[in-house]
Scaffold this active site. Sequence first.
Site, PDB file in Angstrom:
ATOM      1  N   GLY A 110      93.995 -33.811  -4.387  1.00 24.34           N
ATOM      2  CA  GLY A 110      93.082 -33.017  -5.205  1.00 24.34           C
ATOM      3  C   GLY A 110      91.993 -32.264  -4.490  1.00 24.34           C
ATOM      4  O   GLY A 110      91.322 -31.427  -5.105  1.00 24.34           O
ATOM      5  N   GLU A 165      97.210 -38.733  -1.223  1.00 24.05           N
ATOM      6  CA  GLU A 165      98.378 -37.843  -1.251  1.00 24.05           C
ATOM      7  C   GLU A 165      97.965 -36.391  -1.469  1.00 24.05           C
ATOM      8  O   GLU A 165      98.241 -35.813  -2.519  1.00 24.05           O
ATOM      9  CB  GLU A 165      99.401 -38.307  -2.299  1.00 24.05           C
ATOM     10  CG  GLU A 165      98.822 -38.589  -3.650  1.00 24.05           C
ATOM     11  CD  GLU A 165      99.802 -39.266  -4.602  1.00 24.05           C
ATOM     12  OE1 GLU A 165     100.818 -39.820  -4.161  1.00 24.05           O
ATOM     13  OE2 GLU A 165      99.512 -39.241  -5.809  1.00 24.05           O
ATOM     14  N   ARG A 196      97.643 -29.423  -1.506  1.00 21.23           N
ATOM     15  CA  ARG A 196      97.018 -28.121  -1.263  1.00 21.23           C
ATOM     16  C   ARG A 196      96.176 -28.097   0.023  1.00 21.23           C
ATOM     17  O   ARG A 196      96.294 -27.179   0.835  1.00 21.23           O
ATOM     18  CB  ARG A 196      96.112 -27.792  -2.461  1.00 21.23           C
ATOM     19  CG  ARG A 196      95.577 -26.390  -2.471  1.00 21.23           C
ATOM     20  CD  ARG A 196      94.493 -26.233  -3.554  1.00 21.23           C
ATOM     21  NE  ARG A 196      94.866 -26.759  -4.829  1.00 21.23           N
ATOM     22  CZ  ARG A 196      95.439 -26.064  -5.821  1.00 21.23           C
ATOM     23  NH1 ARG A 196      95.687 -24.785  -5.658  1.00 21.23           N
ATOM     24  NH2 ARG A 196      95.752 -26.635  -6.967  1.00 21.23           N
ATOM     25  N   TYR A 222      97.199 -19.283 -13.597  1.00 21.67           N
ATOM     26  CA  TYR A 222      95.876 -19.958 -13.601  1.00 21.67           C
ATOM     27  C   TYR A 222      94.718 -18.987 -13.410  1.00 21.67           C
ATOM     28  O   TYR A 222      93.601 -19.432 -13.156  1.00 21.67           O
ATOM     29  CB  TYR A 222      95.789 -20.985 -12.465  1.00 21.67           C
ATOM     30  CG  TYR A 222      96.977 -21.897 -12.316  1.00 21.67           C
ATOM     31  CD1 TYR A 222      97.263 -22.872 -13.269  1.00 21.67           C
ATOM     32  CD2 TYR A 222      97.799 -21.806 -11.200  1.00 21.67           C
ATOM     33  CE1 TYR A 222      98.347 -23.721 -13.110  1.00 21.67           C
ATOM     34  CE2 TYR A 222      98.873 -22.655 -11.035  1.00 21.67           C
ATOM     35  CZ  TYR A 222      99.151 -23.598 -11.997  1.00 21.67           C
ATOM     36  OH  TYR A 222     100.220 -24.438 -11.833  1.00 21.67           O
ATOM     37  N   CYS A 266     108.166  -6.345 -13.942  1.00 20.80           N
ATOM     38  CA  CYS A 266     108.075  -5.632 -15.197  1.00 20.80           C
ATOM     39  C   CYS A 266     107.188  -6.404 -16.156  1.00 20.80           C
ATOM     40  O   CYS A 266     107.680  -6.998 -17.120  1.00 20.80           O
ATOM     41  CB  CYS A 266     109.473  -5.507 -15.763  1.00 20.80           C
ATOM     42  SG  CYS A 266     109.847  -3.834 -16.072  1.00 20.80           S
ATOM     43  N   GLU A 267     105.925  -6.440 -15.867  1.00 21.57           N
ATOM     44  CA  GLU A 267     105.002  -7.246 -16.649  1.00 21.57           C
ATOM     45  C   GLU A 267     103.588  -6.768 -16.306  1.00 21.57           C
ATOM     46  O   GLU A 267     103.198  -6.817 -15.133  1.00 21.57           O
ATOM     47  CB  GLU A 267     105.205  -8.723 -16.233  1.00 21.57           C
ATOM     48  CG  GLU A 267     104.334  -9.674 -16.936  1.00 21.57           C
ATOM     49  CD  GLU A 267     105.143 -10.791 -17.616  1.00 21.57           C
ATOM     50  OE1 GLU A 267     106.384 -10.711 -17.706  1.00 21.57           O
ATOM     51  OE2 GLU A 267     104.482 -11.736 -18.056  1.00 21.57           O
ATOM     52  N   TYR A 287     101.823 -24.225  -3.586  1.00 22.54           N
ATOM     53  CA  TYR A 287     102.244 -23.859  -4.941  1.00 22.54           C
ATOM     54  C   TYR A 287     102.582 -22.366  -5.059  1.00 22.54           C
ATOM     55  O   TYR A 287     102.396 -21.762  -6.101  1.00 22.54           O
ATOM     56  CB  TYR A 287     101.179 -24.267  -5.969  1.00 22.54           C
ATOM     57  CG  TYR A 287     100.804 -25.723  -5.861  1.00 22.54           C
ATOM     58  CD1 TYR A 287     101.693 -26.719  -6.227  1.00 22.54           C
ATOM     59  CD2 TYR A 287      99.565 -26.116  -5.349  1.00 22.54           C
ATOM     60  CE1 TYR A 287     101.364 -28.065  -6.102  1.00 22.54           C
ATOM     61  CE2 TYR A 287      99.236 -27.459  -5.216  1.00 22.54           C
ATOM     62  CZ  TYR A 287     100.139 -28.431  -5.589  1.00 22.54           C
ATOM     63  OH  TYR A 287      99.819 -29.750  -5.456  1.00 22.54           O
TER      64      TYR A 287
HETATM   65  N1  LLP Z   1      99.436 -36.492  -6.430  1.00 25.44           N
HETATM   66  C1  LLP Z   1      99.806 -36.234  -7.674  1.00 25.44           C
HETATM   67  C2  LLP Z   1     100.252 -37.326  -8.521  1.00 25.44           C
HETATM   68  C3  LLP Z   1      99.765 -34.926  -8.164  1.00 25.44           C
HETATM   69  O1  LLP Z   1     100.132 -34.694  -9.412  1.00 25.44           O
HETATM   70  C4  LLP Z   1      99.344 -33.875  -7.314  1.00 25.44           C
HETATM   71  C5  LLP Z   1      99.321 -32.505  -7.787  1.00 25.44           C
HETATM   72  C6  LLP Z   1      98.968 -34.192  -6.001  1.00 25.44           C
HETATM   73  C7  LLP Z   1      99.013 -35.512  -5.595  1.00 25.44           C
HETATM   74  C8  LLP Z   1      98.517 -33.145  -5.024  1.00 25.44           C
HETATM   75  O2  LLP Z   1      97.368 -32.513  -5.431  1.00 25.44           O
HETATM   76  P1  LLP Z   1      96.653 -31.450  -4.461  1.00 25.44           P
HETATM   77  O3  LLP Z   1      96.140 -32.197  -3.257  1.00 25.44           O
HETATM   78  O4  LLP Z   1      97.661 -30.441  -4.092  1.00 25.44           O
HETATM   79  O5  LLP Z   1      95.555 -30.886  -5.271  1.00 25.44           O
HETATM   80  N2  LLP Z   1     100.523 -25.841  -9.472  1.00 25.44           N
HETATM   81  C9  LLP Z   1      99.082 -26.053  -9.492  1.00 25.44           C
HETATM   82  C10 LLP Z   1      98.713 -27.396  -8.911  1.00 25.44           C
HETATM   83  C11 LLP Z   1      99.372 -28.552  -9.624  1.00 25.44           C
HETATM   84  C12 LLP Z   1      99.032 -29.857  -9.013  1.00 25.44           C
HETATM   85  C13 LLP Z   1      99.967 -30.893  -9.493  1.00 25.44           C
HETATM   86  N3  LLP Z   1      99.743 -32.179  -8.944  1.00 25.44           N
HETATM   87  C14 LLP Z   1      98.388 -24.926  -8.742  1.00 25.44           C
HETATM   88  O6  LLP Z   1      99.075 -24.044  -8.237  1.00 25.44           O
HETATM   89  O7  LLP Z   1      97.175 -24.915  -8.649  1.00 25.44           O
END
Ligand code: LLP
Length: 464
Positions: free
Chosen positions: A273, A315, A318, A359, A386-387, A415
Site C-alpha cells: 500500500g 507485500e 506499486r 481512477y 475510440c472513446e 498496474y
Molecule cells: N496485498 C494485497 C492483498 C493487495 O490487494 C494489494 C493491492 C497489494 C498487496 C499491493 O498493494 P500496493 O503495494 O501495490 O499498493 N489497480 C489499482 C491498484 C489495486 C491494488 C489492489 N491490491 C491501481 O492501479 O491503482
Amino acid sequence: MVSTTPPRVSNSGCQYLPDRTPQSTTALSPNQQLMPLTADVIGDRLRIGGCDVGELVQQFGSPLYILDDQTLRTACQQYRDAFVKYYPGESLVIYASKAWSCLAVAAIVRSEGLGIDVVSGAELHTALQAGITPEKIYFHGNNKSLQELEEAIACGCTLMVDNWLELETLVKIATQPVPIMLRLTPGIECHTHEYIRTGHLDSKFGFDPTQLEELFTFVSSHSVLNCLGLHAHIGSQIFEQQPHQDLAGVLVDFLTKATQAGINVQQLNVGGGLGIRYTESDDPPSIDSWVAGVCQSLVAACQAQNIPLPKVISEPGRSLIASACVTAYTIGSTKTVPSLRTYVAIDGGMSDNPRPITYQSVYRAVVANKMQQPLSETVTVAGKHCESGDILIKNAQLPPTNPGDLLVVLATGAYNYSMASNYNRIPRPAAVLVKAGQAELILQRETYQDLLRQDVLPASLQLT
Ligand code: LLP
C-alpha cells in the site's frame, strides 16, 4: 486532482531527473522519484538504464514499456534491508505481482530474495515458471476457483484464506495439512481512491472482525488447516504512515486472540500500500521510513502484550515497480480547439494505461528528444482509442511537439501492463529491460495474429 505546480526543472535544465548525489543513486527511495533512478540526459535526449529512449523505440517499436533494472532492484533491496535494520525478528518481503506479472519481473524479484503474492492460477503459474519456491509464494483472492485451490495445494504455496466457503472447501479437499494464513478486515480507514481501499469494514475482502471467535474455533478444530498466520491489507497508494502503524497493533491483537483459541500464529502480514510519486506534488514517505514505522509499531505492540515477535511479511507492489518503468509513445495528430485546448494524440492510451480513465490518475510526461527545450505549451495528451474519455494527461506542460516526437509517460510500472487490454483490438506493447546500456526484450509486442488466435470462425460462417 490536476497539479498546478510547474514541473521541477533540474540544474541541467531537464525535467524530473532523479534527485541524485553525483556518485550514488542507491540511497534514493525509488517511490519518491518521478523518473527511474538511472535517467539522464545527453544533449536533448533522454536515456534510461544507459539506453537512448529514441534508439529503443527504433529497435523495439512504439509504444514501448521501458523497465529499469536498477530502480526495481534498489526498491527490493531497500525493503529487504529496512526490515533487517528495524525488525529484530524474522521478516520476508513479497512482491504483489498483480502490479506487473511476467516472467522477467518475477525472476528479478526472486534474485533479490523476495517472495511473491499471486491472486490467480495464472499468476501462480508465472511465479513457479520464474523459479520462485512455493515456500515464498502466497496465494490471495476472495473467490478462488476449485481448480486454483487444487493448484495451490499441489505446489505447496501458502493460501491466504479469505472467506468461509474457502475454508470449508479446503477441509473437504485437503488430504494433508495445507499452509494457510487468514485474511482479516482490520476496520482501518485510509485516504485513497475508494476503488483501491480495502481495510474498511465494508470491504469484499477478508473475514469480518466480529467473526473472529467462530473463525479461530473452526480453524483450530481442523487439523488440515495449518494456520501459519494472519493478514490484512488496507489499501493502495497511501501516503499517511499512521494507518499501517495502527494496522500492526490491530494484527497483534488478532494474534493474541488466535493464540488464546489454540492457534500457533507465527506470521503477521501487514499487506502493501505504500504510495509513490506520480506528480511533483505527491509526497510519499520513503521505503525506509515506512518500514521503520511498521516495525516500531509491531515491536511495541508485541512488547505491550508480552509475546514473542512473529515473522513479519509485507507485500508491496506499486512502490517496488511503478517508478522503475516509463512508457514511450510516438506523437501523431494534433487538434486545437480555439481558446479551449490543444489535443496531442499518441499511439497508445487507455489500452496500455487504463489508470487515468479508471481512477482519474494523474501522470507526468516528458518529450524524450526535446529534453532541454522550454516547457512552453500546455496540452491535453489524448490516446488513440475510440472513446472521448481516453485522455492520458490533462494540462501536460511540454515543449512544442511535432509528429514523430517521443512522449515518455513516467511511473507506469504498476498496474499498467497488468491491467492492459486489447480495446479496439490494439495489440499490447512490447516491454524491454534496460541495464548498463543494454536492452533486453521481456515482453513481445502482440501481433494481429496473436489477437486472432482465440477467435473461432464456425464452419457455417466461413467463406466458401
Ligand atoms: N496485498 C494485497 C492483498 C493487495 O490487494 C494489494 C493491492 C497489494 C498487496 C499491493 O498493494 P500496493 O503495494 O501495490 O499498493 N489497480 C489499482 C491498484 C489495486 C491494488 C489492489 N491490491 C491501481 O492501479 O491503482
